[in-house]
Write a protein that holds these residues in place. Structure first.
Motif, PDB file in Angstrom:
ATOM      1  N   VAL A  17      39.717  52.593  29.881  1.00  0.00           N
ATOM      2  CA  VAL A  17      40.084  51.173  29.898  1.00  0.00           C
ATOM      3  C   VAL A  17      40.229  50.671  31.332  1.00  0.00           C
ATOM      4  CG1 VAL A  17      41.884  49.511  29.266  1.00  0.00           C
ATOM      5  CG2 VAL A  17      41.123  51.207  27.603  1.00  0.00           C
ATOM      6  N   LEU A  18      40.894  51.442  32.180  1.00  0.00           N
ATOM      7  CA  LEU A  18      41.056  51.021  33.566  1.00  0.00           C
ATOM      8  C   LEU A  18      39.715  51.009  34.306  1.00  0.00           C
ATOM      9  CD1 LEU A  18      44.450  52.736  34.409  1.00  0.00           C
ATOM     10  CD2 LEU A  18      44.014  50.294  34.056  1.00  0.00           C
ATOM     11  N   GLY A  19      38.799  51.890  33.937  1.00  0.00           N
ATOM     12  CA  GLY A  19      37.453  51.852  34.519  1.00  0.00           C
ATOM     13  C   GLY A  19      36.723  50.572  34.152  1.00  0.00           C
ATOM     14  N   LEU A  20      36.848  50.157  32.901  1.00  0.00           N
ATOM     15  CA  LEU A  20      36.248  48.888  32.474  1.00  0.00           C
ATOM     16  C   LEU A  20      36.910  47.706  33.184  1.00  0.00           C
ATOM     17  CD1 LEU A  20      35.938  49.599  28.664  1.00  0.00           C
ATOM     18  CD2 LEU A  20      34.051  49.346  30.280  1.00  0.00           C
ATOM     19  N   TYR A  21      38.213  47.777  33.337  1.00  0.00           N
ATOM     20  CA  TYR A  21      38.974  46.743  34.044  1.00  0.00           C
ATOM     21  C   TYR A  21      38.443  46.618  35.476  1.00  0.00           C
ATOM     22  CZ  TYR A  21      43.409  44.175  34.759  1.00  0.00           C
ATOM     23  OH  TYR A  21      44.368  43.229  35.000  1.00  0.00           O
ATOM     24  N   ARG A  22      38.252  47.784  36.133  1.00  0.00           N
ATOM     25  CA  ARG A  22      37.733  47.806  37.511  1.00  0.00           C
ATOM     26  C   ARG A  22      36.352  47.166  37.572  1.00  0.00           C
ATOM     27  NH1 ARG A  22      38.358  46.705  41.959  1.00  0.00           N
ATOM     28  NH2 ARG A  22      40.281  47.872  42.017  1.00  0.00           N
ATOM     29  N   SER A  23      35.485  47.489  36.629  1.00  0.00           N
ATOM     30  CA  SER A  23      34.141  46.906  36.601  1.00  0.00           C
ATOM     31  C   SER A  23      34.199  45.389  36.484  1.00  0.00           C
ATOM     32  CB  SER A  23      33.330  47.468  35.430  1.00  0.00           C
ATOM     33  OG  SER A  23      33.108  48.837  35.595  1.00  0.00           O
ATOM     34  N   GLY A  24      35.082  44.899  35.627  1.00  0.00           N
ATOM     35  CA  GLY A  24      35.223  43.453  35.460  1.00  0.00           C
ATOM     36  C   GLY A  24      35.703  42.775  36.725  1.00  0.00           C
ATOM     37  N   ILE A  25      36.652  43.397  37.410  1.00  0.00           N
ATOM     38  CA  ILE A  25      37.133  42.834  38.680  1.00  0.00           C
ATOM     39  C   ILE A  25      36.022  42.855  39.720  1.00  0.00           C
ATOM     40  CG2 ILE A  25      38.700  43.259  40.622  1.00  0.00           C
ATOM     41  CD1 ILE A  25      40.789  44.146  38.534  1.00  0.00           C
ATOM     42  N   ASP A  26      35.321  43.976  39.826  1.00  0.00           N
ATOM     43  CA  ASP A  26      34.236  44.097  40.813  1.00  0.00           C
ATOM     44  C   ASP A  26      33.141  43.062  40.587  1.00  0.00           C
ATOM     45  OD1 ASP A  26      35.587  46.220  41.953  1.00  0.00           O
ATOM     46  OD2 ASP A  26      34.274  47.759  41.112  1.00  0.00           O
ATOM     47  N   GLU A  27      32.869  42.756  39.329  1.00  0.00           N
ATOM     48  CA  GLU A  27      31.826  41.785  38.997  1.00  0.00           C
ATOM     49  C   GLU A  27      32.344  40.359  39.001  1.00  0.00           C
ATOM     50  OE1 GLU A  27      30.257  43.163  35.291  1.00  0.00           O
ATOM     51  OE2 GLU A  27      29.678  45.087  36.157  1.00  0.00           O
ATOM     52  N   GLY A  28      33.662  40.191  39.108  1.00  0.00           N
ATOM     53  CA  GLY A  28      34.261  38.871  39.184  1.00  0.00           C
ATOM     54  C   GLY A  28      34.250  38.082  37.886  1.00  0.00           C
ATOM     55  N   ASN A  29      34.211  38.784  36.752  1.00  0.00           N
ATOM     56  CA  ASN A  29      34.116  38.023  35.512  1.00  0.00           C
ATOM     57  C   ASN A  29      35.055  38.485  34.405  1.00  0.00           C
ATOM     58  OD1 ASN A  29      32.965  40.395  34.679  1.00  0.00           O
ATOM     59  ND2 ASN A  29      30.949  39.571  34.321  1.00  0.00           N
ATOM     60  N   ALA A  30      36.114  39.225  34.728  1.00  0.00           N
ATOM     61  CA  ALA A  30      36.933  39.734  33.639  1.00  0.00           C
ATOM     62  C   ALA A  30      38.433  39.535  33.802  1.00  0.00           C
ATOM     63  CB  ALA A  30      36.653  41.226  33.445  1.00  0.00           C
ATOM     64  N   ALA A  31      38.898  39.103  34.949  1.00  0.00           N
ATOM     65  CA  ALA A  31      40.346  38.992  35.138  1.00  0.00           C
ATOM     66  C   ALA A  31      40.641  38.077  36.317  1.00  0.00           C
ATOM     67  CB  ALA A  31      40.944  40.374  35.403  1.00  0.00           C
ATOM     68  N   PHE A  32      41.854  37.606  36.344  1.00  0.00           N
ATOM     69  CA  PHE A  32      42.331  36.856  37.502  1.00  0.00           C
ATOM     70  C   PHE A  32      42.902  37.789  38.550  1.00  0.00           C
ATOM     71  CE2 PHE A  32      42.725  33.695  34.047  1.00  0.00           C
ATOM     72  CZ  PHE A  32      41.850  32.750  34.557  1.00  0.00           C
ATOM     73  N   GLU A  33      43.072  39.051  38.170  1.00  0.00           N
ATOM     74  CA  GLU A  33      43.616  40.049  39.086  1.00  0.00           C
ATOM     75  C   GLU A  33      42.587  40.428  40.144  1.00  0.00           C
ATOM     76  OE1 GLU A  33      46.756  40.810  38.853  1.00  0.00           O
ATOM     77  OE2 GLU A  33      47.006  39.760  36.960  1.00  0.00           O
ATOM     78  N   THR A  34      43.074  40.976  41.243  1.00  0.00           N
ATOM     79  CA  THR A  34      42.173  41.420  42.304  1.00  0.00           C
ATOM     80  C   THR A  34      42.190  42.932  42.477  1.00  0.00           C
ATOM     81  OG1 THR A  34      43.906  41.063  43.956  1.00  0.00           O
ATOM     82  CG2 THR A  34      42.353  39.250  43.562  1.00  0.00           C
ATOM     83  N   LYS A  35      43.113  43.602  41.783  1.00  0.00           N
ATOM     84  CA  LYS A  35      43.147  45.065  41.833  1.00  0.00           C
ATOM     85  C   LYS A  35      43.561  45.607  40.470  1.00  0.00           C
ATOM     86  CE  LYS A  35      47.818  45.358  43.594  1.00  0.00           C
ATOM     87  NZ  LYS A  35      48.724  45.991  44.503  1.00  0.00           N
TER      88      LYS A  35
END
Length: 63
Positions: A17-35
């Motif tokens: 789940v955290l790997g998917l979270y990281r991918s979404g952040i890296d791609e800029g399309n899954a969270a308002f978080e930056t880390k």
């Protein structure tokens, strides 16, 4: 055919789940978080968390 399953998020799901979270952040399309939160912080949100398990046949479009 296996059905889509909804399950409670458990500690053993954290790595994926955290790997998917990281991918979404890296791609800029899954969270308002930056880390990505660490595992301890991620598990302490105080909200209900679920995992959706989708069979490969659904993901590959081979229905």
């Amino acid at each position: 055919m296996t059905a889509v399953r909804v399950e409670a998020l458990l500690p053993e799901h954290a790595e994926q789940v955290l790997g998917l979270y990281r991918s979404g952040i890296d791609e800029g399309n899954a969270a308002f978080e930056t880390k990505v939160p660490d595992r301890a912080a991620f598990g302490q949100s105080g909200t209900a968390r679920i995992v959706i398990r989708i069979p490969l046949s659904f993901r590959s479009g081979a229905l």
